[in-house]
Design an enzyme around this catalytic site. Structure first.
Site, short mmCIF file in Angstrom:
data_model
loop_
_atom_site.label_atom_id
_atom_site.label_comp_id
_atom_site.label_asym_id
_atom_site.label_seq_id
_atom_site.Cartn_x
_atom_site.Cartn_y
_atom_site.Cartn_z
N HIS A 129 0.66 -1.09 0.26
CA HIS A 129 -0.13 -0.21 0.04
C HIS A 129 0.79 1.85 0.21
O HIS A 129 0.23 2.38 -0.02
CB HIS A 129 -0.69 -0.10 1.40
CG HIS A 129 -1.99 -1.38 1.51
ND1 HIS A 129 -3.25 -1.54 0.01
CD2 HIS A 129 -2.58 -2.61 2.29
CE1 HIS A 129 -3.64 -1.76 0.17
NE2 HIS A 129 -3.32 -2.68 1.69
N ASP A 164 -2.70 -10.36 -2.09
CA ASP A 164 -2.51 -10.23 -1.10
C ASP A 164 -4.74 -9.86 -1.34
O ASP A 164 -4.34 -9.40 -2.32
CB ASP A 164 -2.43 -9.17 -0.43
CG ASP A 164 -2.43 -8.91 0.80
OD1 ASP A 164 -1.74 -8.71 1.49
OD2 ASP A 164 -3.72 -7.99 1.11
N HIS A 166 -5.73 -7.69 -0.79
CA HIS A 166 -6.31 -5.85 -0.76
C HIS A 166 -5.21 -5.27 -1.79
O HIS A 166 -4.78 -5.80 -2.23
CB HIS A 166 -5.78 -5.33 0.68
CG HIS A 166 -6.39 -5.55 2.40
ND1 HIS A 166 -5.85 -6.33 2.72
CD2 HIS A 166 -7.40 -5.27 2.25
CE1 HIS A 166 -6.72 -6.54 4.27
NE2 HIS A 166 -7.82 -5.24 3.26
N ASP A 251 -4.05 -13.02 3.86
CA ASP A 251 -5.37 -12.12 4.54
C ASP A 251 -6.63 -12.69 3.71
O ASP A 251 -8.00 -11.61 4.09
CB ASP A 251 -5.37 -10.62 4.17
CG ASP A 251 -4.76 -9.89 3.42
OD1 ASP A 251 -4.42 -10.59 2.53
OD2 ASP A 251 -4.56 -8.94 3.97
ZN ZN Z 1 -3.66 -7.39 3.11
#
Ligand code: ZN
Length: 346
Positions: A129, A164, A166, A251
């Site tokens: 991120h 991931d 996200h 995740d």
């Molecule tokens: Zn994540």
């Protein structure tokens, strides 16, 4: 063919006094599981190292790096603070972050120069991120982007696959106008951080080099498997990378409470096996994964694939989620993948 593993105490020093899902116990659980497994002695340890200024400056701005150094470089033993509402720092954070980026670099360079070795950098804080000039979502330095830029500087072609749960918005932002690095992200959508729509495909020279696969909540093995078959693997084969870097977040596991996907450890193993079939020079860099038993189980499952270099149906005998019942991918995902195939000329 060898499998390298890199981790160390320095990555446990990034901690908050208080509750936070991105805590050292995540990595400690992974290292304990590896120590207690039959994999001990079957990989080579690579010691962690700091990223150099030259490596960091290929990806991050000088003012941002100076700001991090000023805030965190000489933090008092009890000092801590926040870089965004989710991203804390403490006395051990600066060294952990520098080593996470440097270790990803060192491993990626080692694998890129090899004749087909692979490896896993078990580092934290995570990175995907973080943009060129901003910390976000538990991430300070974009470890996988710094490693990709280091490999690219040697004249090799690099692709990044981010599984991931996200969207890897920082990695996308760093390479969106670049065109020399292919970035593929599979993620829950709509979800944090909000970006990652299928129509975001890069700009200018980078147009077509960003591939977003926004999967609906509840997606599991069948959806990820079909996404790999229809989009991820064809795009990778067309790009023909010399090395593949993976933003390996876990995740999306069914037990992980930070998101709503239904993957199990064998789904991650199957995904990594399919990437290995495209390019054996594969480097995984740990991102998210917050369940302290699902995370180590998933990492071990993936490590077995890296060490044995066998695919699903091989000696490992994987049982990906949904496959025993012959579950098909949802119609919604089939439609999405059809649109993506058109968008990317597959
Ligand atoms: Zn994540």
């Amino acid at each position: 063919m060898k499998t390298y593993l890199s981790s160390g105490e320095v990555f446990l020093g990034h901690r908050l006094v208080g509750e936070h899902p991105e805590r050292p116990e995540r990595l400690q659980a992974v290292l304990t599981a590896i120590d207690g497994s039959d994999l001990v002695g079957r990989f080579r340890w690579l010691p962690p190292r700091r990223a150099t200024d030259e490596e960091l400056l290929r990806v991050h701005t000088a003012p941002y790096l100076a700001d991090l150094r000023q805030r965190m470089g000489d933090l008092q033993p009890k000092g801590q603070g926040w870089l965004d509402p989710d991203t804390y720092y403490g006395p051990g954070t600066y060294q952990a972050a520098l080593h996470a980026a440097g270790t990803a670099c060192e491993l990626a360079l080692r694998i890129a120069e090899s004749s087909g070795d692979n490896g896993f950098a078990l580092v934290r804080p995570p990175g995907h991120h973080a943009s060129s000039d901003r910390a976000m979502g538990f991430c300070l330095l974009n470890n996988v982007a710094v490693a990709a830029a280091a490999v690219r500087a040697t004249g090799r072609r690099v692709a990044i696959v981010d599984f991931d749960v996200h969207h890897g918005n920082g990695t996308e932002e760093i390479f969106a106008r670049d065109g020399s690095v292919l970035v593929i992200s599979l993620h829950q959508f709509p979800f944090y951080p909000g970006s990652g729509a299928a129509t975001a495909i890069g700009e200018g020279n980078g147009r077509g080099f960003i591939v977003n696969i926004p999967l609906p909540e509840g997606s599991a093995g069948p959806e990820y498997k079909l996404a790999c078959k229809r989009v991820v693997l064809p795009v990778l084969r067309r790009f023909a990378p010399d090395v593949i870097l993976v933003s390996a977040g876990f995740d999306g596991h069914a037990q992980d409470s930070l998101a709503g996907m239904g993957l199990v450890e064998d789904d991650y193993a199957a995904m990594v096996a399919s990437l290995l079939a495209v390019q054996s020079r594969l480097v995984l860099v740990l991102e998210g994964g917050y369940h302290t038993s699902a995370l180590p189980a998933s990492v071990l499952s993936v490590l077995r694939v890296l060490i044995d270099a066998t695919g699903p149906g091989g000696p490992g005998g994987y049982r990906p989620s949904g496959h025993d019942a012959g579950t098909a991918a949802s119609d919604e995902v089939r439609r999405l993948l059809g649109e993506l195939q058109k968008l990317h000329g597959l």
